[in-house]
Design a protein around this motif. Structure first.
Motif, PDB file in Angstrom:
ATOM      1  N   THR A 299       0.848  -1.128   0.061  1.00 59.80           N
ATOM      2  CA  THR A 299       0.030  -0.045  -0.038  1.00 59.80           C
ATOM      3  C   THR A 299       0.916   1.457  -0.298  1.00 59.80           C
ATOM      4  N   ALA A 300       1.923   1.295   0.818  1.00 60.90           N
ATOM      5  CA  ALA A 300       2.775   2.404   0.886  1.00 60.90           C
ATOM      6  C   ALA A 300       3.640   2.689  -0.439  1.00 60.90           C
ATOM      7  N   LEU A 301       3.941   1.484  -1.014  1.00 62.43           N
ATOM      8  CA  LEU A 301       4.812   1.777  -2.187  1.00 62.43           C
ATOM      9  C   LEU A 301       3.911   2.278  -3.234  1.00 62.43           C
ATOM     10  N   ARG A 302       2.887   1.772  -3.133  1.00 59.34           N
ATOM     11  CA  ARG A 302       1.940   2.113  -4.358  1.00 59.34           C
ATOM     12  C   ARG A 302       1.787   3.563  -4.213  1.00 59.34           C
ATOM     13  N   ARG A 303       1.488   4.303  -2.938  1.00 54.53           N
ATOM     14  CA  ARG A 303       1.393   5.613  -2.650  1.00 54.53           C
ATOM     15  C   ARG A 303       2.817   6.252  -3.282  1.00 54.53           C
ATOM     16  N   PHE A 304       3.578   5.812  -2.662  1.00 57.80           N
ATOM     17  CA  PHE A 304       5.101   6.255  -2.810  1.00 57.80           C
ATOM     18  C   PHE A 304       5.335   6.421  -4.684  1.00 57.80           C
ATOM     19  N   CYS A 305       4.929   5.494  -5.227  1.00 59.39           N
ATOM     20  CA  CYS A 305       5.182   5.480  -6.726  1.00 59.39           C
ATOM     21  C   CYS A 305       4.359   6.347  -7.405  1.00 59.39           C
ATOM     22  N   ARG A 306       3.229   7.205  -6.766  1.00 64.71           N
ATOM     23  CA  ARG A 306       2.606   8.143  -7.426  1.00 64.71           C
ATOM     24  C   ARG A 306       3.295   9.417  -7.116  1.00 64.71           C
ATOM     25  N   ILE A 307       4.304   9.629  -6.303  1.00 65.36           N
ATOM     26  CA  ILE A 307       4.916  10.989  -6.208  1.00 65.36           C
ATOM     27  C   ILE A 307       5.600  11.187  -7.594  1.00 65.36           C
ATOM     28  N   PRO A 308       5.829  12.572  -8.060  1.00 65.11           N
ATOM     29  CA  PRO A 308       6.426  12.888  -9.217  1.00 65.11           C
ATOM     30  C   PRO A 308       7.885  12.332  -9.058  1.00 65.11           C
ATOM     31  N   GLN A 309       8.266  11.494 -10.134  1.00 65.11           N
ATOM     32  CA  GLN A 309       9.752  10.951 -10.383  1.00 65.11           C
ATOM     33  C   GLN A 309      10.778  11.965 -10.279  1.00 65.11           C
TER      34      GLN A 309
ATOM     35  N   PHE B 295      13.585  12.737  -7.868  1.00 66.53           N
ATOM     36  CA  PHE B 295      14.205  12.074  -6.589  1.00 66.53           C
ATOM     37  C   PHE B 295      15.041  13.135  -5.836  1.00 66.53           C
ATOM     38  N   THR B 296      14.759  13.341  -4.300  1.00 70.10           N
ATOM     39  CA  THR B 296      15.484  14.012  -3.550  1.00 70.10           C
ATOM     40  C   THR B 296      16.099  12.936  -2.640  1.00 70.10           C
ATOM     41  N   SER B 297      16.943  13.468  -1.636  1.00 73.97           N
ATOM     42  CA  SER B 297      17.600  12.683  -0.688  1.00 73.97           C
ATOM     43  C   SER B 297      16.593  12.046   0.139  1.00 73.97           C
ATOM     44  N   THR B 298      15.433  12.647   0.556  1.00 73.38           N
ATOM     45  CA  THR B 298      14.489  11.940   1.452  1.00 73.38           C
ATOM     46  C   THR B 298      13.643  10.784   0.490  1.00 73.38           C
ATOM     47  N   VAL B 299      13.587  11.022  -0.632  1.00 73.18           N
ATOM     48  CA  VAL B 299      13.289   9.858  -1.488  1.00 73.18           C
ATOM     49  C   VAL B 299      14.208   8.784  -1.488  1.00 73.18           C
ATOM     50  N   ILE B 300      15.490   8.920  -1.662  1.00 65.20           N
ATOM     51  CA  ILE B 300      16.495   7.978  -1.785  1.00 65.20           C
ATOM     52  C   ILE B 300      16.516   7.200  -0.584  1.00 65.20           C
ATOM     53  N   TYR B 301      16.470   7.769   0.655  1.00 65.34           N
ATOM     54  CA  TYR B 301      16.616   7.206   2.097  1.00 65.34           C
ATOM     55  C   TYR B 301      15.149   6.325   2.105  1.00 65.34           C
ATOM     56  N   MET B 302      14.287   6.793   1.892  1.00 65.40           N
ATOM     57  CA  MET B 302      13.040   6.187   2.209  1.00 65.40           C
ATOM     58  C   MET B 302      13.024   4.778   1.061  1.00 65.40           C
ATOM     59  N   ALA B 303      13.212   5.197   0.016  1.00 65.24           N
ATOM     60  CA  ALA B 303      13.457   3.752  -0.935  1.00 65.24           C
ATOM     61  C   ALA B 303      14.229   2.896  -0.309  1.00 65.24           C
ATOM     62  N   ASN B 304      15.556   3.201   0.304  1.00 71.10           N
ATOM     63  CA  ASN B 304      16.407   2.196   0.763  1.00 71.10           C
ATOM     64  C   ASN B 304      15.590   1.459   1.960  1.00 71.10           C
TER      65      ASN B 304
ATOM     66  N   LEU C 252       4.002   3.547   7.189  1.00 70.87           N
ATOM     67  CA  LEU C 252       3.349   4.610   7.933  1.00 70.87           C
ATOM     68  C   LEU C 252       4.285   5.918   7.796  1.00 70.87           C
ATOM     69  N   ILE C 253       5.527   5.828   7.854  1.00 73.59           N
ATOM     70  CA  ILE C 253       6.631   6.872   7.820  1.00 73.59           C
ATOM     71  C   ILE C 253       6.238   7.421   6.081  1.00 73.59           C
ATOM     72  N   TYR C 254       6.267   6.290   5.385  1.00 71.32           N
ATOM     73  CA  TYR C 254       6.135   6.845   3.947  1.00 71.32           C
ATOM     74  C   TYR C 254       4.835   7.497   3.450  1.00 71.32           C
ATOM     75  N   TYR C 255       3.666   7.034   4.355  1.00 71.06           N
ATOM     76  CA  TYR C 255       2.426   7.468   4.195  1.00 71.06           C
ATOM     77  C   TYR C 255       2.491   8.963   4.595  1.00 71.06           C
ATOM     78  N   PHE C 256       2.697   9.179   5.967  1.00 67.43           N
ATOM     79  CA  PHE C 256       2.621  10.775   6.424  1.00 67.43           C
ATOM     80  C   PHE C 256       3.627  11.482   5.900  1.00 67.43           C
ATOM     81  N   SER C 257       4.464  11.022   5.176  1.00 70.98           N
ATOM     82  CA  SER C 257       5.733  11.790   4.743  1.00 70.98           C
ATOM     83  C   SER C 257       5.280  11.951   3.429  1.00 70.98           C
ATOM     84  N   SER C 258       4.542  11.704   2.656  1.00 72.91           N
ATOM     85  CA  SER C 258       4.261  11.652   1.153  1.00 72.91           C
ATOM     86  C   SER C 258       4.174  13.067   0.689  1.00 72.91           C
ATOM     87  N   SER C 259       3.222  13.979   1.534  1.00 72.31           N
ATOM     88  CA  SER C 259       3.150  15.351   1.303  1.00 72.31           C
ATOM     89  C   SER C 259       4.138  15.970   1.292  1.00 72.31           C
TER      90      SER C 259
END
Length: 319
Positions: A43-53, A55-64, A297-304
């Motif tokens: 669920t979280a990765l699905r929401r994560f993948c909808r973010i415009p592609q 990349f930022t440092s935050t995206v890199i760390y969350m992906a790892n 939950l971190i991915y979800y609440f930090s998506s914005s």
């Protein structure tokens, strides 16, 4: 570290504790964690993948961090299979079931990859927020290239740690057929304590770094006017979730491991502490494993927040 195969385990001469429930408990708890881990991460990765592609440092760390969770989720069926056979061997009073050294190395290497990958990348997210809020002019430290290089270094460290710990356990257990390390064995206490020290350092240093980042962010925000504080509300949400996941999942495990090992090797002679840590072992180990369910939950609440950063970075690039 885990427990031996007997139902009653002698800790000291007159100190025993019943741990016969542990294999059934592991089997049930890991099955639940596996189900929720797959659902929450998907669920979280699905929401994560909808973010415009962008990349930022935050995206890199969350992906790892998500990759570390996946390592653990795919290892759970192996662990469930292991504990199912252990429980069956005890209930049927048959000879102890041994899966072989290669199976143990694979299963518990995946465990440590997830455990310490989760610890290190949670800290990276906290430190990333620290530089975003406290040192916004040092943006070169938050470049995508820097985040990728740091992530690669962390994976090398995690893999080295994850391979070293099972090898140390195997060295300490080489004179018996137990799949897992038994600290109550009189042999190789030096190796056991070396493994304990390595594990504690791998937890304490990230914990101190995370607390420093959190306190610095709070001190900085306290000095800002109310209108500017609102702008950093998303950052506070991310930091709060990082702290909750980090200390809820990993602190009980490392505290228990410290008390358990010291009592087993005889450095601390306390029957009560030995019994408590022995009984709590399956519970805190399962609690540490729930980080793969809570990290989404971190991915979800930090998506914005990620959306804001990626939009901002694209806007800056177009100027």
């Amino acid at each position: 570290m885990d427990l031996r195969n007997t139902t009653y385990i002698s800790i000291q001469a007159n100190c025993t504790v019943d741990t016969s429930y542990r294999f059934t408990y592991y089997k049930i708890s890991y099955s639940v964690i596996f189900i929720f881990g797959v659902i929450s991460n998907a669920t979280a990765l699905r929401r994560f993948c909808r973010i415009p592609q962008t990349f930022t440092s935050t995206v890199i760390y969350m992906a790892n961090l998500a990759a570390a969770d996946i390592f653990f989720v795919i290892s759970l069926p192996l662990r469930i299979y292991y504990y199912h056979n252990k429980a069956a061997a005890i209930s049927n009073r048959t000879n102890d079931w041994s899966p072989g050294g290669a199976f143990c190395q694979l299963t518990f290497t995946l465990k440590y990859i997830s455990l310490y990958g989760g610890i290190f990348f949670l800290v990276c997210i906290g430190v990333d927020r620290y530089f975003a809020v406290v040192h916004p002019l040092h943006q070169h430290l938050r470049k995508v290239r820097t985040a990728r290089m740091l992530s690669a270094g962390i994976w090398c460290l995690v893999l080295a740690l994850s391979l070293t710990l099972p090898l140390l356990y195997s060295a300490a257990s080489r004179w018996h057929k137990s799949c897992l390390l038994d600290p109550s064995s009189k042999r190789d206490h030096t190796i056991i304590l070396a493994a304990l020290g390595l594990v504690q350092i791998a937890y304490l240093l990230p914990a101190l770094l995370l607390l420093f980042s959190y306190c610095s962010i709070l001190r900085m925000l306290r000095s800002l006017p109310h209108r500017r504080k609102i702008r950093h509300r998303r950052t506070l949400t991310v930091i709060y979730w990082v702290l909750v996941v980090f200390f809820l999942c990993f602190t009980p495990y490392h505290l228990k491991l410290l008390g358990y090992t010291l009592t087993q090797v005889g450095l601390v002679r306390s029957c009560g502490l030995a019994q408590v840590t022995k009984v709590l072992h399956p519970i805190v180990l399962s609690l540490a494993s729930t980080n793969c369910c809570l990290n989404p939950l971190i991915y979800y609440f930090s998506s914005s927040l990620i959306h804001k950063e990626t939009t901002g970075s694209r806007g800056s690039a177009s100027q």
